[in-house]
Design a protein around this motif. Structure first.
Motif, mmCIF file in Angstrom:
data_model
loop_
_atom_site.group_PDB
_atom_site.id
_atom_site.type_symbol
_atom_site.label_atom_id
_atom_site.label_comp_id
_atom_site.label_asym_id
_atom_site.label_seq_id
_atom_site.Cartn_x
_atom_site.Cartn_y
_atom_site.Cartn_z
ATOM 1 N N ALA A 114 6.148 -4.738 -17.381
ATOM 2 C CA ALA A 114 6.117 -4.522 -15.925
ATOM 3 C C ALA A 114 6.644 -5.743 -15.175
ATOM 4 C CB ALA A 114 4.692 -4.209 -15.477
ATOM 5 N N ASN A 115 6.335 -6.930 -15.691
ATOM 6 C CA ASN A 115 6.749 -8.157 -14.999
ATOM 7 C C ASN A 115 8.110 -8.670 -15.435
ATOM 8 O OD1 ASN A 115 4.335 -8.433 -13.515
ATOM 9 N ND2 ASN A 115 3.314 -9.356 -15.270
ATOM 10 N N PHE A 116 8.470 -8.435 -16.684
ATOM 11 C CA PHE A 116 9.728 -8.989 -17.199
ATOM 12 C C PHE A 116 10.920 -8.161 -16.733
ATOM 13 C CE2 PHE A 116 12.925 -9.876 -20.520
ATOM 14 C CZ PHE A 116 12.969 -11.255 -20.402
ATOM 15 N N LEU A 117 10.718 -6.852 -16.679
ATOM 16 C CA LEU A 117 11.782 -5.947 -16.234
ATOM 17 C C LEU A 117 11.602 -5.734 -14.736
ATOM 18 C CD1 LEU A 117 13.673 -4.781 -18.398
ATOM 19 C CD2 LEU A 117 12.445 -2.648 -18.234
ATOM 20 N N GLY A 118 12.269 -6.533 -13.925
ATOM 21 C CA GLY A 118 12.047 -6.461 -12.490
ATOM 22 C C GLY A 118 10.732 -7.112 -12.110
ATOM 23 N N THR A 119 10.207 -6.694 -10.960
ATOM 24 C CA THR A 119 8.966 -7.267 -10.454
ATOM 25 C C THR A 119 7.970 -6.136 -10.245
ATOM 26 O OG1 THR A 119 10.238 -8.940 -9.289
ATOM 27 C CG2 THR A 119 8.007 -8.580 -8.506
ATOM 28 N N SER A 120 6.708 -6.399 -10.523
ATOM 29 C CA SER A 120 5.673 -5.389 -10.264
ATOM 30 C C SER A 120 4.539 -6.021 -9.488
ATOM 31 C CB SER A 120 5.103 -4.851 -11.580
ATOM 32 O OG SER A 120 6.062 -4.121 -12.288
ATOM 33 N N ASN A 121 3.959 -5.261 -8.594
ATOM 34 C CA ASN A 121 2.678 -5.645 -8.020
ATOM 35 C C ASN A 121 1.612 -5.063 -8.934
ATOM 36 O OD1 ASN A 121 3.392 -6.888 -5.377
ATOM 37 N ND2 ASN A 121 4.364 -4.890 -5.067
ATOM 38 N N LEU A 122 0.779 -5.910 -9.495
ATOM 39 C CA LEU A 122 -0.313 -5.431 -10.341
ATOM 40 C C LEU A 122 -1.626 -5.767 -9.640
ATOM 41 C CD1 LEU A 122 1.093 -6.523 -13.821
ATOM 42 C CD2 LEU A 122 1.067 -4.221 -12.849
ATOM 43 N N ILE A 123 -2.391 -4.740 -9.380
ATOM 44 C CA ILE A 123 -3.596 -4.881 -8.556
ATOM 45 C C ILE A 123 -4.816 -4.511 -9.395
ATOM 46 C CG2 ILE A 123 -4.746 -4.047 -6.469
ATOM 47 C CD1 ILE A 123 -1.910 -3.090 -5.504
ATOM 48 N N GLU A 124 -5.746 -5.462 -9.498
ATOM 49 C CA GLU A 124 -6.965 -5.159 -10.239
ATOM 50 C C GLU A 124 -7.800 -4.154 -9.443
ATOM 51 O OE1 GLU A 124 -8.349 -8.793 -12.431
ATOM 52 O OE2 GLU A 124 -10.269 -7.946 -11.769
ATOM 53 N N ALA A 125 -8.159 -3.066 -10.098
ATOM 54 C CA ALA A 125 -8.843 -2.006 -9.347
ATOM 55 C C ALA A 125 -9.926 -1.359 -10.201
ATOM 56 C CB ALA A 125 -7.816 -0.956 -8.910
ATOM 57 N N GLY A 126 -10.991 -0.931 -9.554
ATOM 58 C CA GLY A 126 -12.095 -0.266 -10.257
ATOM 59 C C GLY A 126 -11.950 1.241 -10.142
ATOM 60 N N VAL A 127 -12.189 1.945 -11.250
ATOM 61 C CA VAL A 127 -12.013 3.403 -11.248
ATOM 62 C C VAL A 127 -13.210 4.057 -10.545
ATOM 63 C CG1 VAL A 127 -11.812 5.460 -12.693
ATOM 64 C CG2 VAL A 127 -10.648 3.324 -13.356
ATOM 65 N N LEU A 128 -12.914 4.826 -9.487
ATOM 66 C CA LEU A 128 -13.976 5.567 -8.783
ATOM 67 C C LEU A 128 -14.157 6.935 -9.424
ATOM 68 C CD1 LEU A 128 -13.151 4.801 -5.016
ATOM 69 C CD2 LEU A 128 -14.902 3.747 -6.451
ATOM 70 N N THR A 129 -13.067 7.678 -9.516
ATOM 71 C CA THR A 129 -13.147 8.976 -10.205
ATOM 72 C C THR A 129 -11.906 9.161 -11.071
ATOM 73 O OG1 THR A 129 -12.055 10.147 -8.416
ATOM 74 C CG2 THR A 129 -14.456 10.114 -8.356
ATOM 75 N N ALA A 130 -12.116 9.801 -12.180
ATOM 76 C CA ALA A 130 -10.998 10.081 -13.093
ATOM 77 C C ALA A 130 -11.154 11.512 -13.567
ATOM 78 C CB ALA A 130 -11.041 9.119 -14.272
ATOM 79 N N SER A 131 -10.888 12.433 -12.673
ATOM 80 C CA SER A 131 -10.986 13.839 -13.081
ATOM 81 C C SER A 131 -9.776 14.575 -12.507
ATOM 82 C CB SER A 131 -12.285 14.453 -12.569
ATOM 83 O OG SER A 131 -12.329 14.326 -11.173
ATOM 84 N N GLY A 132 -9.415 15.666 -13.148
ATOM 85 C CA GLY A 132 -8.248 16.417 -12.688
ATOM 86 C C GLY A 132 -6.987 15.608 -12.895
ATOM 87 N N VAL A 177 -2.986 10.781 -12.942
ATOM 88 C CA VAL A 177 -3.649 10.459 -14.207
ATOM 89 C C VAL A 177 -2.623 10.265 -15.323
ATOM 90 C CG1 VAL A 177 -5.082 11.480 -16.039
ATOM 91 C CG2 VAL A 177 -5.884 11.496 -13.674
ATOM 92 N N ARG A 178 -1.548 11.074 -15.297
ATOM 93 C CA ARG A 178 -0.542 10.961 -16.372
ATOM 94 C C ARG A 178 0.192 9.625 -16.343
ATOM 95 N NH1 ARG A 178 3.933 11.634 -13.378
ATOM 96 N NH2 ARG A 178 3.551 12.893 -11.535
ATOM 97 N N ARG A 179 0.094 8.886 -15.246
ATOM 98 C CA ARG A 179 0.751 7.573 -15.182
ATOM 99 C C ARG A 179 -0.213 6.431 -15.508
ATOM 100 N NH1 ARG A 179 5.044 6.118 -10.983
ATOM 101 N NH2 ARG A 179 5.573 4.887 -12.807
#
Ligand code: ATP
Length: 382
Positions: free
Chosen positions: A234-252, A268-270
């Motif tokens: 993600a960082n080597f190929l171009g630039t990415s913003n990577l944001i630490e985030a907590g999962v609230l819901t993971a359904s559907g 979800v597929r990503r």
């Protein structure tokens, strides 16, 4: 011109150690016949060693090399159906361009070389330069002679080791397109080693991103760019913003995560890791996918977009775009690139803004890895 069929390159369990140091960890890799393949990585990642093992210039510690279905592991370089073009193309200074290109044929005792040499010079568009000496050509022209000199031997695989490294940026860009054209025309397999991600993406059908002696991810350029599997890619190929985030819901189909005060959505597929509520992920978004509006215009942001509020720290005008650095409370620094179509005079350092983007453009990576991997690699280190 005479077409040479490309050959598959198949590496099986190939590795290289120097004493206690492992330059290349056991690697399985197949380069399909006729493709343009790039080994991409920072200095020291093992890409040159891998190429040299294909060429026969380095003996693998373990594993086998097959070219066009034949095991060549024990064969010396000159008995393999490959040719290598190096960064320092080492043309013969006392011979003219025609004789430099003819060299491989003459060495094999072939007398009538004119037709083949002329075809090759046409291929690299240097016909009119045939009687010049190498030092009378530009760097890019000399590099094309080196390619012609290699291709005239009809290798099944052409190996290119940072072949454009010595050229200035503009010439390098031209030569990238030129090499791609030549590869398409001759149809043989090209394996190209580079540390320049733009170069790899411009030319190759498939890119293998190497890191620490391993292939970290392999795929078509657009696929690698859009769907990096690791922070390094993600960082080597171009630039990415990577944001630490907590999962609230993971359904559907939608993953909902919390980062600072923002609630972000993504497909979800990503999301690379399998996650549950309460887990931490790194939500990723490319800077050009983000749009920026002054906070007073927040009402204009499309319904359903992810939004983050922050303050512009820095704005760099670079012609086609303006690159912004935004400090977002509870998240950190984010980059956003805006095309210079309609420039909003209010978007200056100090301004409070809303960053927003389509949730579809968000991916998520395993948080259990270095968030900065690949970000601080010196691109120019060859
Ligand atoms: P560069 O772009 O700088 O050439 P690279 O990714 O091509 O880097 P390699 O040349 O494959 O890297 O080297 C991989 C690692 O193996 C490096 O850490 C290098 O120092 C080490 N290495 C290479 N050749 C030898 C050698 N003959 N003896 C000991 N270590 C070596």
């Amino acid at each position: 011109m005479t077409q040479t069929t490309g050959g598959d390159v198949r590496l099986t369990g190939i590795s290289k150690t120097y004493g206690a140091f492992t330059a290349v960890h056991p690697l399985d890799l197949t380069v399909p016949a006729g493709s343009f393949f790039a080994l991409l990585g920072a200095s020291g990642c093992g890409k040159t060693t891998t190429l040299r093992m294909i060429a026969g210039l380095e003996d693998p510690t373990t594993g086998t090399v097959e070219l066009a279905g034949k095991d060549v592991t024990a064969l010396p370089p000159y008995k393999r159906p490959v040719n290598t073009v190096f960064q320092n193309y080492a043309l013969f200074p006392h011979l003219d361009i025609f004789e430099n290109v003819a060299f491989g044929l003459r060495r094999r005792g072939i007398k009538s070389v004119r037709k083949q040499v002329e075809e090759m010079l046409d291929l690299v568009q240097l016909g009119p330069m045939a009687r010049r000496k190498p030092q009378q050509l530009s760097g890019g022209q000399q590099q094309r002679v080196a390619v012609a000199r290699a291709l005239i031997n009809h290798p099944q695989v052409l190996l290119l080791d940072e072949p454009l490294g010595a050229l200035d940026l503009k010439l390098r860009r031209q030569m990238q397109l030129e090499l791609k054209r030549i590869q398409t025309e001759v149809g043989i397999t090209f394996v190209h080693v580079t540390h320049d991600q733009e170069e790899a993406m411009t030319m190759a059908d498939t890119v293998a991103v190497m890191n620490g002696g391993r292939v970290e991810q392999l795929g078509a350029p657009a696929d690698l760019y859009e769907n990096p599997a690791t922070t390094f890619v993600a960082n080597f190929l171009g630039t990415s913003n990577l944001i630490e985030a907590g999962v609230l819901t993971a359904s559907g189909d939608t993953l909902v995560v919390k980062a600072g005060a923002a609630t972000l959505r993504l497909p979800v597929r990503r999301c690379v890791p399998a996650v549950r509520e309460g887990d931490t992920v790194l939500a990723g978004v490319r800077p050009e996918k983000m749009a920026l509006v002054p906070v007073e215009d927040a009402g204009s942001v499309a319904e359903g977009h992810n939004r983050v509020t922050g303050r512009i720290r820095d704005a760099s005008f670079i012609g086609v775009s303006t690159q912004y650095v935004i400090e977002a409370p509870g998240i950190g620094r984010l980059s956003a690139y805006e095309q210079n179509v309609r420039r909003d005079a209010r978007l200056v350092p100090g301004a409070e803004v809303v960053l927003h983007w389509d949730p579809e453009h968000t991916f998520a990576l395993d948080a259990d890895q270095d968030i900065d991997a690949g970000a601080d690699t010196d691109e120019e280190a060859a």
